[in-house]
Design an enzyme around this catalytic site. Sequence first.
Site, short mmCIF file in Angstrom:
data_model
loop_
_atom_site.label_atom_id
_atom_site.label_comp_id
_atom_site.label_asym_id
_atom_site.label_seq_id
_atom_site.Cartn_x
_atom_site.Cartn_y
_atom_site.Cartn_z
CG ASP A 291 -60.38 44.88 -18.94
OD1 ASP A 291 -60.59 45.72 -18.06
OD2 ASP A 291 -60.26 43.65 -18.72
CE LYS B 95 -63.42 48.92 -18.30
NZ LYS B 95 -62.69 47.68 -18.63
#
Length: 259
Positions: free
Chosen positions: A12, A186
């Site tokens: 991230d 994601k």
Amino acid sequence: MTNKPDAIIFFDLDGTLLTSDVTVAKTTIEAINNLHNNNIMPVIATGRTVCEVQHIMKQSKIDSIVAMNGQSVFYQGSHVFSNNIDISVIDRVMAYSKTRTNIPLSFYNDKIMRISELSKPAIKFYNFLKQPVPPVDSDIYRSEPIQMLLLLCEDGEEEYIKQFPELCFIRNTQYCVDVFNRGGSKAFGIKKLLENKKLLDVPTYAFGDGLNDLEMFELVDHPIAMGNAVTPLKKLAEFITDDHNNDGIAKGLKHFSLI
């Protein structure tokens, strides 16, 4: 690096790979260089779009990305997958915003970012990101594919969740909500990458700190939460490293003997 990496690590950005001043720490850059030397593939997995993080990818020497919460995927610079929002759905979101909530929008794809109007919420959000406010073009979605919308607001997304069941709404910061096709995440983008590049047998790791990392943590083999991560993410983590301002990436990689 050989054709198939020995491991893949998904990072991230905000609150994870980036420090509070929105830069990549020197220790993190050194750690990523070591990953390359060890035949381990680093991949950015972010809510942001490709065009706004090119400088970060260049600085960190990462050329693979799962962008816009999995709605667009590039591997070693080559396009793998995009998940566009239907124009008719965006029409409805625009109309709802104008008539019911007055919440301005942002429009994102791999190449462009636009906003529906120049507003205080837009200025506040992009100042928070330390980015220029994108140009205004409320009709951009009619000529460009759009993979993600942003609701530029500090509250009020609950009504959208009820009104648009075909979309997913995730609060990414206190100033915006990410909006994309339901089922996207994601994890969804990571699956597309692994399947497309025949990497399903490669061990996977992920570093994250926010709510949009939950599905990613449930998918990968080894989820690693930053010290500054939200509580639900820490509960899913195999390991909790230091925070993003205290070499958390390097410490986490060392814990798993990846560098």
